[in-house]
Design a protein around this motif. Structure first.
Motif, short mmCIF file in Angstrom:
data_model
loop_
_atom_site.label_atom_id
_atom_site.label_comp_id
_atom_site.label_asym_id
_atom_site.label_seq_id
_atom_site.Cartn_x
_atom_site.Cartn_y
_atom_site.Cartn_z
N LEU A 19 0.82 -1.21 0.00
CA LEU A 19 0.00 0.00 0.00
C LEU A 19 0.86 1.26 0.00
O LEU A 19 0.53 2.25 -0.65
N CYS A 20 1.96 1.20 0.71
CA CYS A 20 2.89 2.33 0.73
C CYS A 20 3.60 2.47 -0.61
O CYS A 20 3.75 3.56 -1.14
N ALA A 21 4.02 1.35 -1.19
CA ALA A 21 4.72 1.36 -2.47
C ALA A 21 3.79 1.83 -3.59
O ALA A 21 4.23 2.49 -4.54
N ALA A 22 2.50 1.51 -3.50
CA ALA A 22 1.52 1.92 -4.50
C ALA A 22 1.04 3.35 -4.27
O ALA A 22 0.19 3.85 -5.00
N ARG A 23 1.56 3.99 -3.24
CA ARG A 23 1.30 5.39 -2.93
C ARG A 23 -0.14 5.68 -2.54
O ARG A 23 -0.66 6.77 -2.77
#
Length: 135
Positions: A19-23
């Motif tokens: 979720l963090c990597a997908a912004r």
């Protein structure tokens, strides 16, 4: 190859990192908080931050008044540039349509008048009159 980080197919990716990597969230701790509060569902089920995410999973993500329904297309745990992050998922047409309608609806609403800051001297006098008339 479905992963952007590694070339190994048996690598597992935590949903909070994805979720963090997908912004969707700026930090991993914000994504963990959203997962723990039930704002993120994986295939319709509430999940914990350590849950492994796989290609093809459907995620329902609620951020403020907006609801995202996305399909996981690729896996990554490293936060990269926005164009690379957008390749990790595909948002459904219905989700895009609903978010657009909600955005238009919110823009059409008048701005609240109580957010003007401190009351003026005139406003304070009117408030006092109101209080006196009620009591």
């Amino acid at each position: 190859m479905n992963t952007l980080d590694e070339k190994n197919d048996d690598v597992k990716f935590r949903i909070d990192r994805w979720l963090c990597a997908a912004r969707f969230f700026k930090t991993r701790s914000l994504s963990v908080d959203a997962l723990e509060c039930g704002k993120v569902l994986c295939n319709g089920v509430r999940v914990k931050p350590a849950k492994s995410v796989a290609v093809g999973d459907m995620l329902s993500i609620r951020i403020g008044p907006y609801q995202f329904l996305v399909e996981v297309l690729a896996l990554s745990s490293k936060r990269g540039p926005a164009p690379q992050a957008q390749m990790l998922y595909r948002e459904t047409e219905e989700s895009l349509r609903r978010r657009k309608e909600l955005s238009d609806e919110l823009k059409a609403q008048p701005m609240p008048t109580f957010l003007r800051g401190r009351p003026t001297k005139r406003d304070r006098r009117e408030i006092e009159k109101l209080k006196d008339s009620v009591w």
